[in-house]
Enzyme design. Structure first.
Site, PDB file in Angstrom:
ATOM      1  N   HIS A   1      -6.480  -9.913 -68.623  1.00  0.00           N
ATOM      2  CA  HIS A   1      -6.385 -10.027 -70.199  1.00  0.00           C
ATOM      3  C   HIS A   1      -5.000 -10.124 -70.742  1.00  0.00           C
ATOM      4  O   HIS A   1      -4.102 -10.184 -69.992  1.00  0.00           O
ATOM      5  CB  HIS A   1      -6.894  -8.722 -70.817  1.00  0.00           C
ATOM      6  CG  HIS A   1      -6.093  -7.541 -70.561  1.00  0.00           C
ATOM      7  ND1 HIS A   1      -5.944  -6.788 -69.359  1.00  0.00           N
ATOM      8  CD2 HIS A   1      -5.275  -6.860 -71.565  1.00  0.00           C
ATOM      9  CE1 HIS A   1      -5.097  -5.817 -69.413  1.00  0.00           C
ATOM     10  NE2 HIS A   1      -4.700  -5.742 -70.803  1.00  0.00           N
TER      11      HIS A   1
ATOM     12  N   ASP B   1      -2.931  -8.836 -73.786  1.00  0.00           N
ATOM     13  CA  ASP B   1      -3.217  -7.488 -74.721  1.00  0.00           C
ATOM     14  C   ASP B   1      -3.562  -8.179 -76.305  1.00  0.00           C
ATOM     15  O   ASP B   1      -3.078  -8.880 -76.941  1.00  0.00           O
ATOM     16  CB  ASP B   1      -2.014  -7.026 -74.844  1.00  0.00           C
ATOM     17  CG  ASP B   1      -1.721  -5.891 -73.645  1.00  0.00           C
ATOM     18  OD1 ASP B   1      -2.615  -5.538 -72.931  1.00  0.00           O
ATOM     19  OD2 ASP B   1      -0.478  -5.516 -73.269  1.00  0.00           O
TER      20      ASP B   1
ATOM     21  N   HIS C   1      -2.420 -10.009 -67.432  1.00  0.00           N
ATOM     22  CA  HIS C   1      -2.221  -8.964 -66.583  1.00  0.00           C
ATOM     23  C   HIS C   1      -3.431  -8.202 -66.336  1.00  0.00           C
ATOM     24  O   HIS C   1      -4.452  -8.340 -66.872  1.00  0.00           O
ATOM     25  CB  HIS C   1      -1.015  -8.074 -66.937  1.00  0.00           C
ATOM     26  CG  HIS C   1      -1.293  -7.478 -68.178  1.00  0.00           C
ATOM     27  ND1 HIS C   1      -1.161  -8.239 -69.320  1.00  0.00           N
ATOM     28  CD2 HIS C   1      -1.681  -6.107 -68.575  1.00  0.00           C
ATOM     29  CE1 HIS C   1      -1.407  -7.269 -70.464  1.00  0.00           C
ATOM     30  NE2 HIS C   1      -1.998  -6.258 -70.030  1.00  0.00           N
TER      31      HIS C   1
ATOM     32  N   ARG D   1       3.395   2.920 -74.154  1.00  0.00           N
ATOM     33  CA  ARG D   1       3.451   1.554 -74.406  1.00  0.00           C
ATOM     34  C   ARG D   1       3.813   1.230 -75.886  1.00  0.00           C
ATOM     35  O   ARG D   1       3.348   1.802 -76.693  1.00  0.00           O
ATOM     36  CB  ARG D   1       2.111   0.858 -73.970  1.00  0.00           C
ATOM     37  CG  ARG D   1       2.107  -0.902 -74.220  1.00  0.00           C
ATOM     38  CD  ARG D   1       0.947  -1.366 -74.255  1.00  0.00           C
ATOM     39  NE  ARG D   1       0.009  -1.156 -75.158  1.00  0.00           N
ATOM     40  CZ  ARG D   1      -1.276  -1.103 -75.303  1.00  0.00           C
ATOM     41  NH1 ARG D   1      -1.936  -1.687 -74.203  1.00  0.00           N
ATOM     42  NH2 ARG D   1      -1.677  -1.235 -76.322  1.00  0.00           N
TER      43      ARG D   1
HETATM   44 FE   LIG Z   1      -2.914  -4.580 -71.043  1.00  0.00          FE
END
Ligand SMILES: [Fe+2]
Length: 271
Positions: free
Chosen positions: A103, A105, A247, A262
């Site tokens: 995907h 993000d 990723h 994150r």
């Molecule tokens: Fe991701």
């Protein structure tokens, strides 16, 4: 590629640069920031070792590249007191880990994040790698006939695919249409922009044709020649460009713990 203030070691020919000679826990000079921008454009994902970031340093680093992207659908995982920071955590109690499918993000958002900066403080003894794939290469290696077919097409990206069933009841999940091929605003290069994690169908063509075409493209982006694989250590960072890279987070370490934070940088409307 040479840089004035830091060293970037190429991970594979297609993607990935391990950056050394820089301390992200402290302030950075304008020349360092310029080199990091250039390195991200060149390598699509940057890796850093031994950078014990606190939330403030993490957010400060992200702000060197834009604003902070706060996705409503990640609200359940916000760090206490820091809505900019998402907790990324899996352990022996986990029944699901987000991001296993390939995907980009939050491509379901109207303005998906430019980039994501993941910092892990706790990692399993082995496993838990993240794999990255170069979407310029994915586009460049399509046939000219396929490129012509995809030109001008748009596809729906729906967060129900990635987040349905794991977000609180009643939360509105975003769903947006984006070009199948986007132009990177900084490099000017074309990148394939459909992904298994969010893209549900290509608009304006029969659904069966869309299903077949997406199945082909989802398979195409996973070619090992487009990829690099990052093996995490405590206090490593990966900073990837969602506009030209996909990723996949490998969950092969159950019941071990993998944990960190994150922060995402704001992006623009894909064109
Ligand atoms: Fe991701």
């Amino acid at each position: 590629m040479e840089y004035e203030t830091l060293t970037v070691t190429t991970v594979t020919p297609q993607i990935g640069g391990e950056v050394s000679g820089i301390d992200l826990t402290g302030p950075l000079s304008d020349a360092q920031v310029a080199d990091l921008h250039r390195a991200l454009d060149d390598r699509l994902v940057l890796f850093f070792r031994d950078q014990p970031l606190d939330h403030a340093a993490h957010i400060r680093f992200a702000k060197l590249f834009g604003g902070i992207h706060i996705a409503p659908s990640t609200a359940p995982w916000q760090a206490p007191g820091h809505p900019e920071v998402t907790i990324i955590h899996a352990d022996a109690d986990s029944t699901f880990v987000a991001g296993e499918d390939w995907h980009s993000d939050m491509s379901c958002d109207p303005e998906p994040p430019l980039g994501s900066i993941l910092y892990l403080h706790t990692v399993p003894p082995t496993g838990g790698d993240t794999v990255f794939s170069n979407m310029y290469s994915a586009y460049d290696t399509l046939s000219d006939r396929m490129k012509a077919h995809l030109e001008g097409l748009t596809a729906m990206h729906d967060s129900v695919v990635g987040f349905g069933g794991i977000t609180p009841e009643g939360m509105k999940l975003p769903r947006n249409s984006h070009p199948v091929v986007r132009v990177h605003p900084s490099t000017g290069r074309k990148a394939l922009y459909v992904n298994r994690g969010f893209t549900t169908y290509i608009e304006g063509i029969p659904r069966k044709e869309s299903d077949a075409l997406l199945a082909y493209l989802f398979d195409h982006v996973q070619q090992p020649a487009f990829q690099c694989r990052f093996s995490w250590k405590p206090h490593s960072i990966a900073f990837w460009d969602n506009r030209c890279a996909q990723h996949s987070a490998i969950w092969d370490y159950f019941p071990q713990t993998r944990s960190g934070f994150r922060v995402q940088v704001t992006g623009d409307t894909p064109r």
